[in-house]
Design an enzyme around this catalytic site. Structure first.
Site, short mmCIF file in Angstrom:
data_model
loop_
_atom_site.label_atom_id
_atom_site.label_comp_id
_atom_site.label_asym_id
_atom_site.label_seq_id
_atom_site.Cartn_x
_atom_site.Cartn_y
_atom_site.Cartn_z
N ASN A 393 1.08 -1.27 -0.21
CA ASN A 393 0.15 0.06 -0.07
C ASN A 393 0.81 1.71 -0.08
OD1 ASN A 393 -2.12 2.27 0.02
ND2 ASN A 393 -3.37 1.01 1.53
N ASP A 394 2.06 1.55 0.91
CA ASP A 394 2.09 3.12 1.49
C ASP A 394 3.32 3.10 0.02
OD1 ASP A 394 0.70 3.42 3.58
OD2 ASP A 394 2.18 3.40 5.31
N VAL A 395 4.19 1.51 -0.03
CA VAL A 395 4.79 1.65 -0.53
C VAL A 395 4.93 2.13 -2.27
CG1 VAL A 395 6.53 0.22 0.27
CG2 VAL A 395 5.73 -0.93 -1.00
#
Ligand code: NAP
Length: 466
Positions: A393-395
């Protein structure tokens, strides 16, 4: 110099070279196993040499053998049984044991030599003992709290004591005052013990205010502290192998900490004092926005991949949670057999510990040459038919390119450049940073909801019949 002394220096030299080479080998998945074995062999050599050559060891052989056997069995069983997702807490507890051992050495040495009424002990010796006691004690209790937060025994939420800064300041001033008194005025054993107890309390006070999900960075930092404490023990015991091993751990832990904070685009100060992150579980990290997300089926996604020329798989924390690496490997094999070019894009902080994705994929025997670092693969996304995001998600969050978000400036994988993006996740759970991800509502993105292990297995079935 006696021949035995000369040989001891030689053994220390051989062991130190093995530690340095071990670190070098650990830098690549291809050679990491060899590096581990080499480091362990070097350590076994110095332990055996010390056991047989240092006065007093053989008289107390049973204490050393029993202690060594307990440690070896605990280490072996721990390493064999630990689930890959629980690796950070195992590293934390092992690190705590190292820090604790260094603190015990410092205390034992001080008790042996202090207060004999023969004037003050040499200053370098006292400084090394005080350093070993304070750093080792902070590493011990800090690592225990880090273990507790990662394991869910201690609240993963950042926990601030009332008057946190004042308490920390008072603790440091008290330890500084005691250290100066012990070193310059009187080698007092009771004051030294109070100093050590204050250091143990400091470890707890420093780690409690940090969020559970930041614990891998904290463990890496504490690991570096342990190295410094061990180096101090090496100085105190005049053992160069210990001094060199401790210095190597201290330096590599510090470098790793810096690399992790850099890849998260945060300062170490922000990690330690900003109370970032609500916990180790992403499901508690917030929810995605209410945008309409386009869903797909495993059959459609499988056809898209099976008839594409290039597929890039982007693994993240969700793949680790679901333990989906085995089916992912199977999916890769099937696609490669159909002539698809399959690569894996590895973000440096994907998952929850350094090298998390590399370890999982190596466990599933994914060939190393298919794993590509972020810088190496980013320009290939534009020329890719399908980017398959598995629990990341964040990456892959394009918001990182804009100012004003918690992950602004964090380098990301350019997944949004691919022709099609298929995202495997359970629902609308946000990532570690707890923010919505506009990648999921993009025109070219389709969501395949479900636990990643099951969804990848259904993709495998889909590719088989495509
Ligand atoms: P992430 O941003 O934490 O996102 C993981 C996603 O996986 C979640 O959105 C979650 O969504 C999904 N997921 C969880 N369990 C799943 C399951 N069983 N099946 C399918 N999906 C599942 O992960 P990431 O992209 O790997 O990023 C890592 C983050 O951790 C970064 O922010 C990094 O800075 C931080 N961090 C990394 C390290 C390190 O050393 N690697 C250390 C500390 C912090 P659902 O809940 O909807 O399924």
């Amino acid at each position: 110099m006696e021949p035995i002394e000369l040989l001891t220096y030689f053994v220390w030299l051989v062991a130190s070279i093995s530690f340095i080479l071990a670190l070098k080998f650990l830098a690549s998945p291809q050679t990491a196993r060899r590096g581990n074995q080499l480091g362990a062999a070097g350590m076994a050599l110095v332990i055996a040499w010390t056991f047989f050559t240092v006065d007093g060891m053989l008289e107390n052989w049973w204490i050393i053998v029993v202690g060594g056997a307990i440690g070896a069995v605990a280490g072996y069983l721990g390493a064999k049984r630990v689930a890959m997702t629980a690796m950070p807490q195992m590293v934390a507890i092992f690190n705590g044991a190292g820090g604790g051992a260094a603190a015990v050495v410092a205390v034992a040495e001080f008790l042996e030599f202090a207060d004999h009424g023969e004037g003050l002990l040499a200053l370098p010796f006292v400084i090394a003992v005080l350093a070993g006691a304070i750093i080792g004690s902070v590493a011990l209790t800090g690592s225990i709290i880090a273990f507790g937060k990662l394991q869910g025994i201690v609240t993963p939420r950042p926990y601030q004591l009332p008057g946190q800064r004042i308490i920390t300041g008072v603790l440091f001033l008290a330890m500084l005052g005691l250290a100066v008194y012990i070193a310059a005025v009187e080698n007092s054993i009771p004051l030294f013990l109070i100093f050590t107890v204050l250091a143990l309390i400091t470890g707890v006070v420093l780690v409690m205010p940090i969020g559970g999900a930041d614990m891998p960075v904290v463990v890496s930092l504490l690991n570096s502290y342990t190295g410094i404490a061990v180096a101090a023990s090496g100085f105190v015991l005049s053992n160069y192998a210990l001094l060199i091993a401790g210095t190597l751990v201290g330096a590599s832990g510090a470098i790793l900490t810096q690399l992790m904070t850099k890849a998260m685009n945060r300062s170490l100060f922000n990690v330690l004092f900003a109370g970032f992150g609500t916990g180790g579980d992403t499901s508690s990290g917030g929810e995605e926005g209410e945008e309409q997300l386009k869903e797909t089926t495993a059959e459609d996604a499988a056809v898209l991949m099976a008839y594409g020329k290039r597929v890039i798989i982007v693994p993240g924390y969700g793949m680790a949670v679901a333990q989906a690496q085995g089916p992912v490997r199977e999916l890769m094999d099937l696609l490669v057999a159909k002539g698809v070019d399959v690569q894996f894009a590895i973000h440096p902080v994907a998952g929850r510990m350094p090298g998390h994705m590399n370890v999982l994929l190596a466990e599933a025997n994914v060939p190393y040459d298919r794993l590509k670092e972020m810088d190496e693969i980013n320009e290939d996304f534009a020329d890719t038919d399908v980017a398959l995001v598995i629990g990341a998600n964040d990456v892959v969050n394009p918001v990182a390119r804009e100012a004003g978000s918690p992950i602004s400036g964090m380098p990301i994988l350019d997944v949004d450049q691919a022709q099609h993006v298929i995202v495997l996740k359970r629902g609308r759970g946000a990532g570690f940073a707890g923010i919505p991800n506009p990648l999921f509502s993009m025109e070219r993105t389709s969501m395949l909801f479900g636990n990643a292990k099951e969804t990848v297995e259904s993709l495998v079935q889909g590719v088989k019949t495509a």
